[in-house]
Enzyme design. Structure first.
Site: not given
Ligand code: F6R
Length: 616
Positions: A2, A27, A75, A101-102, A489, A493, A496, A512, A611
């Site tokens: 949020c 956010r 969110w 927010n929280g 990773e 990507k 998501e 396995h 994010k």
């Molecule tokens: C995926 C992504 C997330 C963040 C994770 C940690 O593309 O961005 O998996 O890496 O939420 O976020 P930070 O780096 O902000 O602690």
């Protein structure tokens, strides 16, 4: 999660708040709302969906004339995304309006008491409970709104950043923080409040980051900061923001994710800028200088992070063991914070976070401090909670990352860990790193920005592949050694951004169990550069092809061999084995981006995500 924004001053609040919400949309983006104080009463405009939905309210400009307001982009935690659950929330009597927010953990018990007193609730949120609690205390005390809020906060547990307005005190805004970030921008007789500095930068460079347990009262153009326990904070530190407004714009790219992928030659160079001392075969980090003695005493390392940042930690794990001889373990922040890890004061904790606000990672740091560990951070957002919580840290310096899917921050995180491994390796005499070996790695490292540029020049080939592979429902992403992390990773990507089911793992692990899923409809992307694992990866390719699975290989430029045994090949320039994941990330980011675009997804803001994940 949020985002919250507040404005109090001489301008119209609506445009400031609306623009601020757009900046904070990363956010959370399932609903948004703005409350304005107009002619002695609150007008609340809120809607399910993106921030842009709020522009429907701007048809009648007169309606939106107030100079004091608060806003929120959500969110969902308590209650489904809906108009009803969107913030701001008004108290029952309309005296109080609040954004939050929280999470208020004890909201149910407070709600029960308030319902007993006759309060009625319109939403399912914990926030509306806090609004009514404040109104209730206001009714029964004769104190000003900041004191009312303080008394209310003494009754709640949980995490919050809140903004509160009272209709009876139109010149006052109250801000409070425990566990969620909040920044106050100081203008000329005006104040801007937000979850991070991005909504503030275009108005003022002077900001104060509230600390946990602090609250601020903005009243008659003056700012007073105290603790929620009622101790006045004299002369709070005023930071000067350095971010430029252009860094927050798309700069000609259709979406932020593509812009940020293409920024990597620069962001990799910025990560290294001023830090590589080639003639000494070493690296310097300003933020670690004062901690050399403690760093020398570290004989084990725990890396803590979540998501992409954690995957880069797996690259770090190999590098710290290979270059510095330090036994290293990678932990989910969420686990380290709660389990009994066998660590001591000679175990260092390295927290990695782009946003610097990830709650799980923050909790792990707090736990490590309790255990007497030295805490270090690799963080991108300057002044963020994690940056301030750790004992010492290194900033990525890659500029704001706006797309929800992390790209330029992740390559920088991996690079910084290899640089840190060199730094620690060079200070350890017993299992240390020789000057000439370090020099060799650093020289290769300095080529990375140019090599990243070469990969980006072939983006169109990956765009074509995206068209070919966009309709598959499943993928495996595979790699060995340093590229296991890259495979994981790359898988994250793609999943998501495209909503395709993708699993990333060690190439060998496939046989396995998971190989039973392989058939003509289940493609695999394998990272198979010419390195110590090349022959083994080639065997994995043969095993998949023998079962009819389509294969895309990422291999070293000039290695034509894989064209004969795979369906498609993506080339990356040759570099050291430990640096290959940094290059391998880039085509996988492009593939995820282009497949998601092909599938018509909202790439910068994939569904259900935010994010910065500021809840557990
Ligand atoms: C995926 C992504 C997330 C963040 C994770 C940690 O593309 O961005 O998996 O890496 O939420 O976020 P930070 O780096 O902000 O602690």
């Amino acid at each position: 999660m949020c985002g919250i924004v507040g404005y109090i001053g001489k301008r119209k609040a609506w445009p400031v708040l609306f623009k601020g919400l757009e900046r904070l949309e990363y956010r959370g983006y399932d609903s948004a709302g703005i409350a304005l104080l107009q002619n002695g009463a609150f007008s609340v405009y809120k809607k399910k969906g993106r921030v842009v939905e709020l522009s429907k309210f701007t048809k009648n400009q007169n309606q939106l004339s107030g100079g004091v307001g608060i806003a929120h982009t959500r969110w969902a935690t308590h209650g489904v995304p809906s108009d009803r659950n969107a913030h701001p929330h008004l108290s029952s009597g309309g005296d109080i309006v609040i954004v939050h927010n929280g999470i208020i953990e004890n909201y149910l018990s407070i709600k029960k008491i308030l319902v007993g007193k006759g309060y009625r609730f319109k939403s399912d949120t914990d926030t509306e409970v806090l609004a009514n609690l404040i109104e209730d205390i206001k009714k029964h005390t004769k104190v000003e709104i900041d004191e009312v809020v303080r008394l209310a906060l003494a009754q709640v547990s949980g995490a919050y950043a809140i903004l509160v307005l009272s209709k009876d005190e139109p010149g006052t805004m109250v801000v409070a923080k425990v566990g969620s970030p909040v920044v106050i921008g100081i203008g000329k007789k005006e104040f801007f409040v937000a979850s991070d500095a991005t909504p503030i930068i275009e108005h003022t460079k002077k900001v104060i980051y509230l600390e946990d347990g602090q609250m601020a009262t903005i009243k008659n153009s003056k700012l007073l900061i105290k603790t929620i326990k009622n101790k006045t904070i004299k002369n709070p530190y005023v930071h000067t923001l350095k971010t430029k407004i252009e860094e927050l714009e798309k700069g000609g790219f259709p979406l932020f994710m593509l812009k940020e992928i293409f920024e990597q030659p620069k962001s990799l160079a910025d990560t290294m800028r001023g830090r590589i001392v080639l003639d000494k075969g070493n690296v310097k980090f300003g933020g670690l200088e004062k901690f050399e003695k403690q760093l020398r005493s570290i004989n084990r390392l725990t890396i803590t992070a979540m998501g992409t940042a954690r995957f880069t930690g797996l690259i770090g794990e190999y590098a710290f063991e290979e270059l510095a001889g330090i036994p290293t373990k990678v932990e989910y922040g969420s686990e380290f914070a709660y389990r009994e890890a066998a660590v001591d004061e000679n175990t260092g904790l390295l927290a990695i976070s782009q946003s610097g606000e990830t709650k799980d990672t923050l909790n792990a740091i707090k736990e490590a401090k309790k255990k007497g560990m030295l805490t270090l951070g690799i963080v991108n957002v300057i002044g963020s909670s994690i940056a301030r919580e750790v004992d010492a840290g290194i900033y990525n310096h890659v500029g704001p990352e706006t797309a929800v899917a992390s790209t330029k921050a992740s390559t920088s995180q991996a690079l910084l860990q290899i640089m840190l491994a060199i730094y620690l390796g060079r200070m350890r005499f017993a299992r240390g790193l020789s000057k000439s070996k370090a020099k060799g790695i650093l020289k290769e490292m300095q080529k990375l920005p140019a090599l990243a540029e070469m990969i980006l020049k072939s983006a169109n080939n990956i765009k074509k592949l995206a068209k070919k592979y966009k309709n598959y429902n499943n993928f495996f992403f595979l790699g060995r050694k340093y590229n296991v992390a890259a495979a994981m990773e790359g898988a994250l990507k793609l999943k998501e951004c495209s909503y395709i089911h993708v699993e990333g793992m060690n190439s060998t692990e496939l046989k396995h169990g998971p190989i039973s899923l392989i058939d003509k409809n289940f493609p695999t992307l394998i990272i198979a550069p010419i390195d110590s694992m090349y022959e083994k990866n080639k065997s994995s390719i043969q095993e998949i092809k023998a079962r009819g699975g389509p294969v895309i290989a990422i291999t070293s430029l000039g290695n034509k061999e894989l064209e004969n045994i795979t369906d498609d090949v993506i080339y990356i320039p040759k570099t050291l084995e430990m640096l290959t994941p940094i290059l391998a990330f880039i085509p996988m980011q492009l593939l995820a981006y282009y497949i998601a675009v092909e599938r018509g997804n909202d790439v910068d803001k994939p569904r259900n995500l935010a994010k910065s994940v500021t809840v557990e």
